[in-house]
Design an enzyme around this catalytic site. Structure first.
Site, short mmCIF file in Angstrom:
data_model
loop_
_atom_site.label_atom_id
_atom_site.label_comp_id
_atom_site.label_asym_id
_atom_site.label_seq_id
_atom_site.Cartn_x
_atom_site.Cartn_y
_atom_site.Cartn_z
N LYS A 141 -43.27 -69.01 6.02
CA LYS A 141 -42.07 -68.55 6.75
C LYS A 141 -40.81 -68.82 5.92
O LYS A 141 -39.95 -67.94 5.76
CB LYS A 141 -41.98 -69.31 8.09
CG LYS A 141 -40.66 -69.11 8.83
CD LYS A 141 -40.46 -70.10 9.98
CE LYS A 141 -39.01 -70.05 10.45
NZ LYS A 141 -38.70 -70.93 11.56
N THR A 167 -35.07 -73.56 11.49
CA THR A 167 -34.98 -72.88 10.19
C THR A 167 -34.96 -71.38 10.46
O THR A 167 -35.94 -70.83 10.98
CB THR A 167 -36.20 -73.22 9.30
OG1 THR A 167 -36.27 -74.63 9.14
CG2 THR A 167 -36.08 -72.55 7.95
N LYS A 214 -31.64 -75.21 2.80
CA LYS A 214 -33.02 -75.43 3.26
C LYS A 214 -34.00 -74.48 2.55
O LYS A 214 -35.05 -74.90 2.06
CB LYS A 214 -33.07 -75.22 4.78
CG LYS A 214 -34.43 -75.07 5.40
CD LYS A 214 -35.12 -76.38 5.61
CE LYS A 214 -36.55 -76.16 6.08
NZ LYS A 214 -37.31 -77.39 6.16
#
Ligand code: NAD
Length: 290
Positions: free
Chosen positions: A243, A93, A168
């Site tokens: 994050k 990611t 995502k």
């Protein structure tokens, strides 16, 4: 296929093992010696550096902590080392801009590449039941798909390069908002005198129903088994959710969008992380309301 796998951590370790189990010849590398030892025990061949692992492979899969590392690994060790025309898949990611830059550099060098981040945690990585959301050309996606299918239950083409990362971070921003909303609804219901199980029985079949409630309830003992039933251990760490929220807010700033509730969710997770809860499952944010 002969596949290099770079980054054998919590997620990559299980994913590389599943590729080996599916019959691929997996050439693995990680900076951590214990990760290499585990990969060897799971049927992978290990190498002293990423470039050696990539020599002559038909495909590369990476699962690394952040965009700077992904960029460095692809520039230094993948491009020019993997076989000509190999297909490259970064499943980490990372930020959309870095994903697009790395894919452009790979294409320039004659490779097909997708960004293919995942949904699903460590258990899904080990069980081969991840969902992949992949960005890149149709040709790159079609070449990547069978490899990703050996590690997941769903592989979806999200569009052009970087769109996997976009999907995502948007998904996880929604998840964070939904979890905080679920926590607040349960706490308010409790203060108003409702039993949590009764509120669940009502809301789970009403319009407030959502994944955070019916698949991952933050209240211990309510709904299917979840990290709440294990003192918020395991699952998806608060630090990782933070994050993803930071990546989402950075992308939003670049796109001149102001997700006000998403931004508030980032602030709440920032405070929760700063209070020392970074390693607890993200559903533990409900304890802030105790
Ligand atoms: P991790 O920290 O457990 O694993 C990362 C691995 O990369 C480590 O083993 C580290 O030694 C290795 N590494 C770092 N720099 C390297 C380099 N230059 N060369 C080779 N190896 C290097 O992290 P993780 O939980 O496995 O997450 C990996 C990625 O997956 C992250 O981008 C994360 O955001 C994403 N992700 C994680 C989860 C989860 O539940 N853990 C879920 C979805 C997505």
């Amino acid at each position: 296929m002969k596949i290099a796998f770079i980054g054998l951590g919590n997620m990559g370790g299980g994913m590389a093992a599943n590729l080996a189990k599916a019959g691929h010849q997996v050439r693995a590398f990680d900076l951590a010696e214990d990760a290499l030892a585990t990969a060897r025990a799971k049927g992978c061949e290990t190498f002293a550096d990423a470039a050696s692992a990539c020599e002559g492979v038909e495909a590369v899969v990476s699962m690394l902590p952040n965009g700077d590392i992904v960029s460095q690994v692809y520039t230094d060790s993948v491009i020019g080392h993997a076989s000509e025309g190999a297909v490259l898949m970064d499943c980490s990611t990372i930020d959309v801009a870095t994903a697009r830059d790395v894919i452009a550099a790979a294409e320039q060098a004659g490779y097909d590449m997708v960004d293919a981040p995942v949904s699903g945690g460590i258990a899904a990585a080990e069980g081969g039941t991840l969902t992949f959301m992949a960005g890149g050309s149709t040709a790159a996606f079609e070449r990547a798909r069978p490899v990703l299918e050996d590690m997941g239950k769903a592989v979806i083409h999200a569009g052009d390069a970087g769109n996997g990362q976009a999907a995502k971070i948007c998904n996880n921003m929604l998840l964070a908002v939904q979890m905080i909303g679920t926590a607040e609804a349960f706490k308010l219901a409790e203060k108003l005198g409702l039993d949590p199980q009764t509120f669940y029985d009502i809301s789970s079949v009403s319009s407030g129903q959502c994944w955070s409630m019916t698949s991952y309830c933050p209240v211990p003992g309510v709904g299917p088994k979840s990290p709440a039933d294990n003192d918020y251990q395991g699952g998806f760490a608060t630090a990782l959710m933070l994050k993803d929220l930071r990546l989402a807010m950075d992308a939003a700033a670049g796109a001149h969008v102001n997700p006000r509730i998403g931004g508030r969710a980032k602030e709440l997770y920032e405070a929760f992380d700063a209070a020392g809860h970074g390693s607890r499952d993200f559903s533990a944010i409900i304890t802030e309301y105790d």
